[in-house]
Design a protein around this motif. Structure first.
Motif, PDB file in Angstrom:
ATOM      1  N   CYS A 145      11.139  40.535  -6.265  1.00  0.00           N
ATOM      2  CA  CYS A 145      11.194  39.097  -6.002  1.00  0.00           C
ATOM      3  C   CYS A 145      10.208  38.390  -6.908  1.00  0.00           C
ATOM      4  CB  CYS A 145      10.820  38.789  -4.554  1.00  0.00           C
ATOM      5  SG  CYS A 145      12.063  39.272  -3.372  1.00  0.00           S
ATOM      6  N   GLY A 146      10.596  37.237  -7.366  1.00  0.00           N
ATOM      7  CA  GLY A 146       9.716  36.377  -8.142  1.00  0.00           C
ATOM      8  C   GLY A 146       9.831  34.966  -7.604  1.00  0.00           C
ATOM      9  N   ASP A 147       9.134  34.040  -8.240  1.00  0.00           N
ATOM     10  CA  ASP A 147       9.198  32.652  -7.793  1.00  0.00           C
ATOM     11  C   ASP A 147      10.611  32.086  -7.887  1.00  0.00           C
ATOM     12  OD1 ASP A 147       6.491  32.662  -7.296  1.00  0.00           O
ATOM     13  OD2 ASP A 147       5.962  31.748  -9.223  1.00  0.00           O
ATOM     14  N   LYS A 148      11.408  32.572  -8.840  1.00  0.00           N
ATOM     15  CA  LYS A 148      12.731  32.001  -9.102  1.00  0.00           C
ATOM     16  C   LYS A 148      13.886  32.967  -8.862  1.00  0.00           C
ATOM     17  CE  LYS A 148      11.048  28.142 -10.835  1.00  0.00           C
ATOM     18  NZ  LYS A 148      11.351  26.824 -10.375  1.00  0.00           N
ATOM     19  N   TYR A 149      13.633  34.130  -8.301  1.00  0.00           N
ATOM     20  CA  TYR A 149      14.722  35.092  -8.102  1.00  0.00           C
ATOM     21  C   TYR A 149      14.387  36.090  -6.996  1.00  0.00           C
ATOM     22  CZ  TYR A 149      11.931  38.654 -10.419  1.00  0.00           C
ATOM     23  OH  TYR A 149      10.938  39.546 -10.735  1.00  0.00           O
ATOM     24  N   SER A 184      17.838  37.840   0.265  1.00  0.00           N
ATOM     25  CA  SER A 184      17.784  37.253  -1.075  1.00  0.00           C
ATOM     26  C   SER A 184      17.227  35.834  -1.063  1.00  0.00           C
ATOM     27  CB  SER A 184      19.182  37.239  -1.709  1.00  0.00           C
ATOM     28  OG  SER A 184      20.028  36.344  -1.011  1.00  0.00           O
ATOM     29  N   THR A 200      19.975  29.866  -0.658  1.00  0.00           N
ATOM     30  CA  THR A 200      20.026  28.561  -0.004  1.00  0.00           C
ATOM     31  C   THR A 200      21.376  27.869  -0.180  1.00  0.00           C
ATOM     32  OG1 THR A 200      19.173  27.384  -1.945  1.00  0.00           O
ATOM     33  CG2 THR A 200      17.546  28.239  -0.362  1.00  0.00           C
ATOM     34  N   ARG A 205      15.305  31.277 -25.598  1.00  0.00           N
ATOM     35  CA  ARG A 205      14.271  32.104 -24.992  1.00  0.00           C
ATOM     36  C   ARG A 205      14.169  33.389 -25.792  1.00  0.00           C
ATOM     37  NH1 ARG A 205      11.201  31.801 -20.622  1.00  0.00           N
ATOM     38  NH2 ARG A 205      12.485  30.106 -19.882  1.00  0.00           N
TER      39      ARG A 205
END
Length: 136
Positions: A9-13, A34, A37, A132
């Protein structure tokens, strides 16, 4: 039922797994694990001759069933039709639905549940190409 595992888990996933789909048994919901939302996703497996033990309907959410393996029958209200690996069935709100495995091998499927009529942009109308450093 396979054990739902949180892998990373990360801040965005969030990366979770229901395990090997070839040996998956039962029904596994992944929204909470997960932290989704926008929709509920579940993995289900029905053994030969088995059906979901009840009909159900939804008030706000449509469901999209994606058949990954096996064959079966699907019923929406009074309509009944065959389904098989590769079938995608969308079911609107306010109607009864159920499915049954008719093949000798288990039928495995994904069900994605989201608020009916809520999809705004999609594919390239909601996406933009970004730059990126590729670390893959």
């Amino acid at each position: 039922m396979n054990e739902l595992k949180t892998i990373a888990c990360g801040d965005k996933y969030a990366h979770v797994s229901v395990g090997d789909l070839h040996t998956h048994v039962g029904k596994q919901f992944v929204k909470d694990a997960s932290a989704a939302t926008s929709c509920e996703i579940s993995f289900g497996t029905l053994l030969a001759g088995e059906s979901v033990p009840f009909f159900h309907s939804h008030k706000e959410n449509e469901e999209n069933y994606i058949i990954l393996s096996g064959k079966g029958r699907f019923q929406v209200d009074g309509d009944v039709f065959d389904i098989a690996e590769g079938s995608v069935v969308r079911v609107a709100t306010g109607c009864d639905r159920n499915l049954k495995c008719t093949s000798d091998e288990p039928m495995t499927y994904i069900c994605i549940q989201a608020k009916e009529g809520s999809l705004g942009g999609y594919t390239m109308t909601d996406a933009e190409i970004t730059q990126r450093d590729n670390k893959l």
